[in-house]
Design a protein around this motif. Structure first.
Motif, PDB file in Angstrom:
ATOM      1  N   GLY A 143      34.415  47.970  42.639  1.00 28.85           N
ATOM      2  CA  GLY A 143      33.391  47.076  43.069  1.00 28.85           C
ATOM      3  C   GLY A 143      33.710  46.433  44.348  1.00 28.85           C
ATOM      4  N   TYR A 144      34.720  46.020  44.656  1.00 23.25           N
ATOM      5  CA  TYR A 144      35.081  45.222  45.595  1.00 23.25           C
ATOM      6  C   TYR A 144      35.560  46.125  46.999  1.00 23.25           C
ATOM      7  N   ARG A 145      36.323  47.221  46.794  1.00 27.23           N
ATOM      8  CA  ARG A 145      36.825  48.040  47.809  1.00 27.23           C
ATOM      9  C   ARG A 145      35.877  49.164  48.146  1.00 27.23           C
ATOM     10  N   LEU A 181      42.412  53.534  21.118  1.00 23.33           N
ATOM     11  CA  LEU A 181      41.316  52.701  21.176  1.00 23.33           C
ATOM     12  C   LEU A 181      41.236  52.235  22.436  1.00 23.33           C
ATOM     13  N   VAL A 182      42.409  52.021  23.077  1.00 18.82           N
ATOM     14  CA  VAL A 182      42.300  51.596  24.827  1.00 18.82           C
ATOM     15  C   VAL A 182      41.756  52.381  25.429  1.00 18.82           C
ATOM     16  N   LEU A 183      42.222  53.712  25.352  1.00 19.26           N
ATOM     17  CA  LEU A 183      41.862  54.945  26.301  1.00 19.26           C
ATOM     18  C   LEU A 183      40.146  55.251  26.024  1.00 19.26           C
ATOM     19  N   VAL A 184      39.590  54.900  24.736  1.00 21.21           N
ATOM     20  CA  VAL A 184      38.258  55.133  24.593  1.00 21.21           C
ATOM     21  C   VAL A 184      37.420  53.869  25.136  1.00 21.21           C
ATOM     22  N   GLN A 185      38.000  52.702  25.172  1.00 23.68           N
ATOM     23  CA  GLN A 185      37.238  51.428  25.596  1.00 23.68           C
ATOM     24  C   GLN A 185      37.284  51.065  26.979  1.00 23.68           C
ATOM     25  N   TRP A 186      38.348  51.378  27.632  1.00 27.53           N
ATOM     26  CA  TRP A 186      38.338  50.769  29.079  1.00 27.53           C
ATOM     27  C   TRP A 186      37.282  51.161  30.083  1.00 27.53           C
ATOM     28  N   ALA A 187      36.674  52.244  29.849  1.00 29.75           N
ATOM     29  CA  ALA A 187      35.605  52.730  30.785  1.00 29.75           C
ATOM     30  C   ALA A 187      34.302  51.500  30.483  1.00 29.75           C
ATOM     31  N   TYR A 188      34.021  51.246  29.559  1.00 29.48           N
ATOM     32  CA  TYR A 188      33.045  50.430  29.227  1.00 29.48           C
ATOM     33  C   TYR A 188      33.071  49.087  30.057  1.00 29.48           C
ATOM     34  N   TYR A 189      34.396  48.325  30.087  1.00 28.25           N
ATOM     35  CA  TYR A 189      34.654  47.263  30.966  1.00 28.25           C
ATOM     36  C   TYR A 189      34.686  47.688  32.352  1.00 28.25           C
ATOM     37  N   ALA A 190      35.184  48.650  32.772  1.00 33.12           N
ATOM     38  CA  ALA A 190      35.331  49.052  34.067  1.00 33.12           C
ATOM     39  C   ALA A 190      33.775  49.405  34.758  1.00 33.12           C
ATOM     40  N   ARG A 191      32.965  49.809  33.957  1.00 32.29           N
ATOM     41  CA  ARG A 191      31.505  49.982  34.552  1.00 32.29           C
ATOM     42  C   ARG A 191      30.788  48.568  34.684  1.00 32.29           C
ATOM     43  N   THR A 192      31.175  47.639  33.672  1.00 30.98           N
ATOM     44  CA  THR A 192      30.475  46.439  33.636  1.00 30.98           C
ATOM     45  C   THR A 192      31.109  45.719  34.933  1.00 30.98           C
ATOM     46  N   ALA A 193      32.592  45.474  34.738  1.00 31.36           N
ATOM     47  CA  ALA A 193      33.088  44.735  35.840  1.00 31.36           C
ATOM     48  C   ALA A 193      32.529  45.360  37.352  1.00 31.36           C
ATOM     49  N   ALA A 222      42.524  46.937  26.726  1.00 31.98           N
ATOM     50  CA  ALA A 222      41.342  47.672  27.460  1.00 31.98           C
ATOM     51  C   ALA A 222      40.745  46.777  28.523  1.00 31.98           C
ATOM     52  N   LEU A 223      40.506  45.474  27.925  1.00 28.83           N
ATOM     53  CA  LEU A 223      39.839  44.683  28.825  1.00 28.83           C
ATOM     54  C   LEU A 223      40.303  44.491  30.308  1.00 28.83           C
ATOM     55  N   PHE A 224      41.812  44.082  30.215  1.00 28.23           N
ATOM     56  CA  PHE A 224      42.656  43.924  31.301  1.00 28.23           C
ATOM     57  C   PHE A 224      42.734  45.104  32.297  1.00 28.23           C
ATOM     58  N   ILE A 225      42.656  46.272  31.661  1.00 34.20           N
ATOM     59  CA  ILE A 225      42.723  47.659  32.300  1.00 34.20           C
ATOM     60  C   ILE A 225      41.396  48.029  32.924  1.00 34.20           C
ATOM     61  N   GLY A 226      40.282  47.856  32.143  1.00 33.11           N
ATOM     62  CA  GLY A 226      38.772  48.077  32.742  1.00 33.11           C
ATOM     63  C   GLY A 226      38.683  47.213  33.772  1.00 33.11           C
ATOM     64  N   LEU A 227      38.959  45.718  33.336  1.00 31.48           N
ATOM     65  CA  LEU A 227      38.532  44.778  34.379  1.00 31.48           C
ATOM     66  C   LEU A 227      39.208  44.848  35.776  1.00 31.48           C
ATOM     67  N   GLY A 228      40.565  45.224  35.950  1.00 29.40           N
ATOM     68  CA  GLY A 228      41.303  45.419  37.057  1.00 29.40           C
ATOM     69  C   GLY A 228      40.669  46.504  37.819  1.00 29.40           C
ATOM     70  N   LEU A 229      40.451  47.635  37.102  1.00 37.11           N
ATOM     71  CA  LEU A 229      39.938  48.845  37.784  1.00 37.11           C
ATOM     72  C   LEU A 229      38.624  48.827  38.145  1.00 37.11           C
ATOM     73  N   ILE A 240      39.606  38.643  45.032  1.00 40.31           N
ATOM     74  CA  ILE A 240      39.089  39.425  43.918  1.00 40.31           C
ATOM     75  C   ILE A 240      39.511  38.376  42.463  1.00 40.31           C
ATOM     76  N   TRP A 241      40.720  37.898  42.655  1.00 35.92           N
ATOM     77  CA  TRP A 241      41.131  37.001  41.175  1.00 35.92           C
ATOM     78  C   TRP A 241      40.879  35.897  41.297  1.00 35.92           C
ATOM     79  N   ARG A 242      40.693  35.377  42.378  1.00 40.83           N
ATOM     80  CA  ARG A 242      40.128  33.583  42.527  1.00 40.83           C
ATOM     81  C   ARG A 242      38.850  33.224  42.634  1.00 40.83           C
TER      82      ARG A 242
END
Length: 303
Positions: free
Chosen positions: A125-127, A169-181, A113-120, A208-210
């Motif tokens: 935020g950048y685009r 659990l991944v589908l439940v959690q990813w949104a928290y990371y997406a909003r924070t990222a 969930a962290l990787f999915i939410g972080l990427g999205l 974005i990544w570096r």
């Protein structure tokens, strides 16, 4: 008079050394880390240290069912330190294996969930623009529903299994990371080093990544640590309700559920000891995550 200069023995303090020094300065955080490390080692080496394989039905004896802690097996070969459940499983072995499943589910779902939410979130935020609006609206819709309700619906549709509950659990959690990222990316995007990178003609992916990602990680690490405990608790709740893992792969939540009907009859150990293991796991993770938040955010540190 000639002066001799002594070589300096001072070791330069790296960011990692500074982090470890600040983190382990707290006795509570150190205690939580030691307890968590012990639980992880027990889960990893469960097949080697468990007195019994609770999944081996041939090794179970119905004559050993619901024995009190400290009782000896019917054949006189084993002593059940924490008693047995209704199927004759050694509770100590069942807790070791159940802890293994709970930690695997909690950590795996959190990392994915962290990787999915972080990427999205970084992309939004950048685009900005329509990409940001679409991703954030989907996250807002999901966060408007209780996490346990979404997980219950998904598991009711897909069925039981370790992979399926991790997916839920991944589908439940990813949104928290997406909003924070996304929030962290919006703050960092206005800073001069991002403008300099854009001016140098660097590609958006490299920016974005570096450049953006390393400066957005601290709050996400704290949320991920907290979400591990949340994921383990949610999985235990779902298993207790009978929608989590199958009976053949009991987690701590399912072990608690197995002994719930015997609490009023005095056979407390079937639910009590798995519940104690779950409590220690969640509390130790929360202690580590709480101090991790203070260390990674200097504004929260007490002077």
């Amino acid at each position: 008079m000639l002066s001799t200069s002594q070589p300096s023995t001072h070791i330069a303090e790296t960011p990692l050394r500074r982090f470890l020094r600040d983190f382990f300065a707290s006795r509570i955080a150190t205690l939580g880390s030691l307890v968590l490390l012990l639980l992880v080692l027990v889960a990893l080496f469960a097949p080697l240290i468990s007195p019994q394989n609770p999944y081996d039905l041939a090794a179970l004896d119905v004559m050993d069912s619901r024995l009190e802690p400290g009782k000896v097996s019917a054949d006189g070969l084993h002593t059940f330190l924490l008693g047995t459940d209704e199927q004759g499983r050694d509770m100590l072995s069942a807790i070791f294996y159940g802890l293994r499943i709970s930690l695997v589910v909690g950590f795996s779902s959190t990392v994915i969930a962290l990787f999915i939410g972080l990427g999205l979130g970084l992309l939004a935020g950048y685009r900005g623009g329509r990409s940001e609006a679409l991703i954030m609206r989907i996250a807002d819709i999901q966060l408007s529903f209780p996490a346990i309700l979404i997980a219950l619906i998904l598991l009711a549709l897909t069925g039981q299994g370790v992979g399926k509950i991790i997916l839920a659990l991944v589908l439940v959690q990813w949104a928290y990371y997406a909003r924070t990222a996304r929030s962290a990316a919006l703050v960092e995007r206005r800073k001069e080093y991002i403008e300099a990178a854009v001016g140098l003609g660097l590609s958006p992916a490299r920016i974005i990544w570096r450049h953006l990602l390393p400066n957005c990680l601290p709050p996400l690490i704290v949320i991920a640590a907290l979400q591990v405990a949340s994921a383990i608790s949610l999985e235990a709740t779902l298993s207790f309700l009978g929608l989590g893992l199958p009976v053949t792969e009991p987690s701590l939540g399912l072990l608690i559920a197995n002994g719930f009907q015997y609490l009023l009859s005095g056979k407390y150990w079937i639910s009590f000891f798995p519940g104690l293991a779950l409590l220690l796991t969640v509390v130790s993770i929360n202690l580590v995550a709480d101090h991790l938040r203070d260390v990674l955010n200097p504004r929260l540190q007490t002077q």
